[in-house]
Design a protein around this motif. Sequence first.
Motif, mmCIF file in Angstrom:
data_model
loop_
_atom_site.group_PDB
_atom_site.id
_atom_site.type_symbol
_atom_site.label_atom_id
_atom_site.label_comp_id
_atom_site.label_asym_id
_atom_site.label_seq_id
_atom_site.Cartn_x
_atom_site.Cartn_y
_atom_site.Cartn_z
ATOM 1 N N GLY A 66 -25.606 -24.284 -26.059
ATOM 2 C CA GLY A 66 -26.380 -25.241 -27.048
ATOM 3 C C GLY A 66 -24.887 -25.419 -27.758
ATOM 4 O O GLY A 66 -23.855 -24.580 -27.789
ATOM 5 N N GLY A 67 -25.345 -27.339 -29.084
ATOM 6 C CA GLY A 67 -24.023 -26.774 -30.213
ATOM 7 C C GLY A 67 -22.098 -26.975 -29.820
ATOM 8 O O GLY A 67 -22.136 -27.556 -28.322
ATOM 9 N N ALA A 68 -21.627 -26.544 -29.888
ATOM 10 C CA ALA A 68 -20.044 -26.278 -29.888
ATOM 11 C C ALA A 68 -20.099 -26.013 -28.192
ATOM 12 O O ALA A 68 -19.164 -26.781 -27.437
ATOM 13 C CB ALA A 68 -19.135 -25.913 -30.450
ATOM 14 N N GLN A 69 -20.642 -25.133 -27.385
ATOM 15 C CA GLN A 69 -20.279 -25.025 -26.197
ATOM 16 C C GLN A 69 -20.725 -26.184 -25.142
ATOM 17 O O GLN A 69 -20.812 -26.373 -24.292
ATOM 18 C CB GLN A 69 -21.143 -23.911 -26.281
ATOM 19 N N ALA A 70 -21.955 -26.336 -25.751
ATOM 20 C CA ALA A 70 -23.307 -27.638 -25.332
ATOM 21 C C ALA A 70 -21.691 -29.167 -24.886
ATOM 22 O O ALA A 70 -20.876 -29.321 -24.172
ATOM 23 C CB ALA A 70 -23.888 -28.216 -25.755
ATOM 24 N N VAL A 71 -21.050 -28.776 -26.727
ATOM 25 C CA VAL A 71 -20.016 -30.474 -26.476
ATOM 26 C C VAL A 71 -18.537 -30.312 -25.324
ATOM 27 O O VAL A 71 -18.269 -31.087 -24.500
ATOM 28 C CB VAL A 71 -19.816 -30.512 -27.512
ATOM 29 N N ALA A 72 -18.215 -28.085 -25.116
ATOM 30 C CA ALA A 72 -16.948 -28.001 -24.771
ATOM 31 C C ALA A 72 -17.625 -28.710 -23.314
ATOM 32 O O ALA A 72 -16.873 -29.250 -22.750
ATOM 33 C CB ALA A 72 -16.831 -26.916 -24.678
ATOM 34 N N LYS A 73 -18.704 -28.137 -22.574
ATOM 35 C CA LYS A 73 -19.276 -28.981 -21.631
ATOM 36 C C LYS A 73 -19.343 -29.939 -21.019
ATOM 37 O O LYS A 73 -19.333 -30.289 -19.852
ATOM 38 C CB LYS A 73 -20.809 -28.004 -21.252
ATOM 39 N N ILE A 74 -19.676 -30.541 -21.891
ATOM 40 C CA ILE A 74 -19.570 -32.166 -21.695
ATOM 41 C C ILE A 74 -18.153 -32.934 -21.792
ATOM 42 O O ILE A 74 -17.877 -34.035 -19.796
ATOM 43 C CB ILE A 74 -20.353 -33.301 -22.920
ATOM 44 N N LEU A 75 -17.541 -31.792 -21.964
ATOM 45 C CA LEU A 75 -16.085 -32.722 -22.382
ATOM 46 C C LEU A 75 -15.765 -32.843 -21.307
ATOM 47 O O LEU A 75 -14.801 -33.089 -19.797
ATOM 48 C CB LEU A 75 -14.940 -32.022 -23.436
ATOM 49 N N LEU A 76 -15.311 -31.013 -20.291
ATOM 50 C CA LEU A 76 -15.296 -30.655 -19.216
ATOM 51 C C LEU A 76 -15.394 -31.665 -17.825
ATOM 52 O O LEU A 76 -14.617 -32.074 -17.254
ATOM 53 C CB LEU A 76 -15.275 -29.331 -19.290
ATOM 54 N N ARG A 77 -16.958 -31.860 -18.473
ATOM 55 C CA ARG A 77 -18.043 -32.873 -17.178
ATOM 56 C C ARG A 77 -17.291 -34.224 -16.673
ATOM 57 O O ARG A 77 -16.959 -34.577 -16.608
ATOM 58 C CB ARG A 77 -19.305 -32.455 -17.088
ATOM 59 N N ALA A 78 -16.453 -34.464 -18.178
ATOM 60 C CA ALA A 78 -15.738 -35.766 -18.373
ATOM 61 C C ALA A 78 -14.655 -35.819 -17.712
ATOM 62 O O ALA A 78 -14.097 -37.266 -17.101
ATOM 63 C CB ALA A 78 -16.259 -36.445 -19.683
ATOM 64 N N GLY A 79 -14.079 -35.121 -17.167
ATOM 65 C CA GLY A 79 -12.669 -35.137 -16.632
ATOM 66 C C GLY A 79 -11.791 -35.291 -17.336
ATOM 67 O O GLY A 79 -11.515 -35.700 -18.756
ATOM 68 N N ARG A 80 -10.710 -36.450 -16.233
ATOM 69 C CA ARG A 80 -9.368 -36.444 -17.304
ATOM 70 C C ARG A 80 -8.857 -36.159 -18.126
ATOM 71 O O ARG A 80 -8.833 -34.839 -17.718
ATOM 72 C CB ARG A 80 -10.337 -38.353 -17.295
ATOM 73 N N GLY A 81 -8.681 -36.685 -19.019
ATOM 74 C CA GLY A 81 -7.909 -36.451 -20.525
ATOM 75 C C GLY A 81 -9.161 -35.856 -21.745
ATOM 76 O O GLY A 81 -8.255 -34.652 -22.213
ATOM 77 N N TRP A 82 -10.419 -35.295 -21.593
ATOM 78 C CA TRP A 82 -10.851 -34.690 -21.692
ATOM 79 C C TRP A 82 -11.202 -33.271 -21.137
ATOM 80 O O TRP A 82 -11.805 -32.288 -22.597
ATOM 81 C CB TRP A 82 -12.134 -35.298 -22.251
ATOM 82 N N ALA A 83 -11.376 -33.021 -20.504
ATOM 83 C CA ALA A 83 -11.679 -31.125 -19.478
ATOM 84 C C ALA A 83 -10.448 -30.373 -20.492
ATOM 85 O O ALA A 83 -10.949 -28.959 -20.895
ATOM 86 C CB ALA A 83 -11.180 -31.566 -18.872
ATOM 87 N N PRO A 84 -9.009 -30.520 -21.013
ATOM 88 C CA PRO A 84 -8.401 -29.874 -21.381
ATOM 89 C C PRO A 84 -9.187 -29.422 -22.964
ATOM 90 O O PRO A 84 -9.043 -28.333 -22.897
ATOM 91 C CB PRO A 84 -6.967 -30.090 -21.887
ATOM 92 N N LEU A 85 -9.207 -30.441 -23.289
ATOM 93 C CA LEU A 85 -10.309 -30.009 -24.992
ATOM 94 C C LEU A 85 -11.274 -29.126 -24.087
ATOM 95 O O LEU A 85 -12.138 -28.498 -25.224
ATOM 96 C CB LEU A 85 -10.702 -31.864 -25.712
ATOM 97 N N GLY A 86 -12.020 -29.612 -24.612
ATOM 98 C CA GLY A 86 -13.643 -29.550 -23.386
ATOM 99 C C GLY A 86 -12.826 -27.886 -23.152
ATOM 100 O O GLY A 86 -14.009 -26.680 -23.687
ATOM 101 N N ALA A 87 -12.177 -27.389 -21.794
ATOM 102 C CA ALA A 87 -11.157 -26.245 -22.087
ATOM 103 C C ALA A 87 -10.682 -24.592 -23.126
ATOM 104 O O ALA A 87 -11.327 -23.954 -23.417
ATOM 105 C CB ALA A 87 -10.727 -25.650 -20.975
#
Length: 129
Positions: A66-87
Amino acid sequence: MRTRPVLVFDGDCGFCTACVAFVGRRLRPDCDIVPWQSADLAALGVTPERAGREVLWVTPVGRVYGGAQAVAKILLRAGRGWAPLGALLLVPPVRWAAHGVYRRVADNRHRLPGGTGACAVPARRPNGV
């Protein structure tokens, strides 16, 4: 059994809906996106109270973030340049800061662009719920 994660958001909130539209259009994470008001919350293992309080990411095996962790998971799943931000959002102390920022935004979403009175998060009870 689900094979894709599910992104659950508050479909009554204009701010949340705009954020999810951005996510779907720009990030294109490989997931199903559903407002909590029309989701089978019991099957997802989520309460209406939690779904109304924060965005949720439910994995195919039923793990709920939930919350910020969910946002991180979204970014990780989006891949490309978003995954490092999610990590990065999952690593302390960034994770702690992200949680604080997320709570502040979520608690004030009715004041943000697109927000209305329907976007207000119910006040938490003394036990932290």
